[in-house]
Write a protein that holds these residues in place. Structure first.
Motif, PDB file in Angstrom:
ATOM      1  N   GLY A   1       3.722  56.686  36.958  1.00 49.04           N
ATOM      2  CA  GLY A   1       2.524  55.872  36.856  1.00 49.04           C
ATOM      3  C   GLY A   1       2.763  54.562  36.126  1.00 49.04           C
ATOM      4  O   GLY A   1       3.895  54.232  35.745  1.00 49.04           O
ATOM      5  N   SER A   2       1.665  53.833  35.925  1.00 48.20           N
ATOM      6  CA  SER A   2       1.736  52.502  35.310  1.00 48.20           C
ATOM      7  C   SER A   2       0.702  52.355  34.200  1.00 48.20           C
ATOM      8  O   SER A   2      -0.346  53.007  34.225  1.00 48.20           O
ATOM      9  CB  SER A   2       1.483  51.413  36.361  1.00 48.20           C
TER      10      SER A   2
ATOM     11  N   ARG B   1      -0.708  48.949  31.450  1.00 51.19           N
ATOM     12  CA  ARG B   1      -0.559  47.580  30.972  1.00 51.19           C
ATOM     13  C   ARG B   1      -1.025  47.510  29.533  1.00 51.19           C
ATOM     14  O   ARG B   1      -2.196  47.788  29.247  1.00 51.19           O
ATOM     15  CB  ARG B   1      -1.337  46.574  31.817  1.00 51.19           C
TER      16      ARG B   1
ATOM     17  N   ARG C   1      11.431  47.612  35.573  1.00 57.21           N
ATOM     18  CA  ARG C   1      10.223  48.434  35.506  1.00 57.21           C
ATOM     19  C   ARG C   1       9.120  47.779  34.679  1.00 57.21           C
ATOM     20  O   ARG C   1       7.945  47.935  34.978  1.00 57.21           O
ATOM     21  CB  ARG C   1      10.548  49.804  34.894  1.00 57.21           C
ATOM     22  N   PHE C   2       9.504  47.097  33.626  1.00 57.19           N
ATOM     23  CA  PHE C   2       8.547  46.475  32.713  1.00 57.19           C
ATOM     24  C   PHE C   2       8.567  44.964  32.891  1.00 57.19           C
ATOM     25  O   PHE C   2       9.616  44.369  33.172  1.00 57.19           O
ATOM     26  CB  PHE C   2       8.900  46.787  31.258  1.00 57.19           C
ATOM     27  N   THR C   3       7.412  44.344  32.682  1.00 53.59           N
ATOM     28  CA  THR C   3       7.315  42.888  32.721  1.00 53.59           C
ATOM     29  C   THR C   3       6.499  42.404  31.533  1.00 53.59           C
ATOM     30  O   THR C   3       5.356  42.835  31.342  1.00 53.59           O
ATOM     31  CB  THR C   3       6.650  42.408  34.014  1.00 53.59           C
TER      32      THR C   3
ATOM     33  N   GLN D   1       3.436  44.920  31.257  1.00 52.94           N
ATOM     34  CA  GLN D   1       3.159  45.738  32.432  1.00 52.94           C
ATOM     35  C   GLN D   1       4.279  46.750  32.561  1.00 52.94           C
ATOM     36  O   GLN D   1       5.453  46.368  32.665  1.00 52.94           O
ATOM     37  CB  GLN D   1       3.074  44.866  33.680  1.00 52.94           C
ATOM     38  N   MET D   2       3.934  48.015  32.554  1.00 56.12           N
ATOM     39  CA  MET D   2       4.929  49.082  32.624  1.00 56.12           C
ATOM     40  C   MET D   2       4.713  49.906  33.874  1.00 56.12           C
ATOM     41  O   MET D   2       3.647  50.508  34.046  1.00 56.12           O
ATOM     42  CB  MET D   2       4.827  49.979  31.378  1.00 56.12           C
ATOM     43  N   ASN D   3       5.700  49.890  34.735  1.00 56.13           N
ATOM     44  CA  ASN D   3       5.641  50.641  35.989  1.00 56.13           C
ATOM     45  C   ASN D   3       6.718  51.722  35.994  1.00 56.13           C
ATOM     46  O   ASN D   3       7.655  51.686  35.197  1.00 56.13           O
ATOM     47  CB  ASN D   3       5.847  49.701  37.171  1.00 56.13           C
ATOM     48  N   SER D   4       6.590  52.653  36.907  1.00 56.22           N
ATOM     49  CA  SER D   4       7.566  53.736  37.054  1.00 56.22           C
ATOM     50  C   SER D   4       7.875  54.397  35.719  1.00 56.22           C
ATOM     51  O   SER D   4       9.029  54.614  35.348  1.00 56.22           O
ATOM     52  CB  SER D   4       8.862  53.205  37.694  1.00 56.22           C
ATOM     53  N   LEU D   5       6.843  54.702  35.002  1.00 49.73           N
ATOM     54  CA  LEU D   5       7.018  55.294  33.676  1.00 49.73           C
ATOM     55  C   LEU D   5       7.623  56.685  33.768  1.00 49.73           C
ATOM     56  O   LEU D   5       7.373  57.426  34.731  1.00 49.73           O
ATOM     57  CB  LEU D   5       5.673  55.348  32.950  1.00 49.73           C
TER      58      LEU D   5
ATOM     59  N   ASP E   1       9.744  57.177  28.060  1.00 55.52           N
ATOM     60  CA  ASP E   1       9.001  56.000  27.604  1.00 55.52           C
ATOM     61  C   ASP E   1       7.904  56.366  26.613  1.00 55.52           C
ATOM     62  O   ASP E   1       7.246  55.467  26.067  1.00 55.52           O
ATOM     63  CB  ASP E   1       8.384  55.273  28.796  1.00 55.52           C
TER      64      ASP E   1
END
Length: 123
Positions: free
Chosen positions: A15-16, A18, A66-68, A81-85, A89
């Motif tokens: 999941g993601s 922010r 994965r993160f921006t 922004q954190m994706n593919s957690l 993490d």
């Protein structure tokens, strides 16, 4: 500068989320910012950093792709922004502000700290 982090929570693996870090004061656009994270018994580690104008960024190897990290000077706010957690993490995430335009990779390079927001990733 006072920093207020928010956006943490419980999310399933893959999941993601922010995270946001709202800054008070008029110096936001002049200072580098960063996100750190910490788990019990471990030192605080840098996850991502961004220079004062946003032109330069740094990412922990495990966060790359994965993160921006980003910032909006008009809102005096920084984001992560954190994706593919994944469960690795899971940590308390802290936002931090430096006294200079260029970021440091060390905790002692930051003067201003937010209160932390908990991110929990379930498997």
């Amino acid at each position: 500068v006072q920093l207020q982090a928010s956006g943490g929570g419980l999310v399933q693996a893959g999941g993601s989320l922010r995270l946001s870090c709202a800054a008070s004061g008029r110096t936001f656009s002049n200072i580098a910012m960063a996100w750190f994270r910490q788990t019990p018994g471990n030192e605080r580690e840098i996850v991502a950093a961004i220079s004062s104008l946003g032109a330069n960024t740094y990412y922990l190897d495990s966060a790359k792709g994965r993160f921006t990290i980003s910032r909006d000077s008009s809102k005096s706010t920084m984001y992560l922004q954190m994706n593919s957690l994944n469960p690795e993490d899971t940590a308390v995430y802290y936002c931090a502000g430096a006294r200079s335009a260029w970021f440091s990779l060390r905790t002692d390079g930051y003067t201003f700290w937010g209160q932390g927001t908990l991110v929990t990733v379930s498997s």
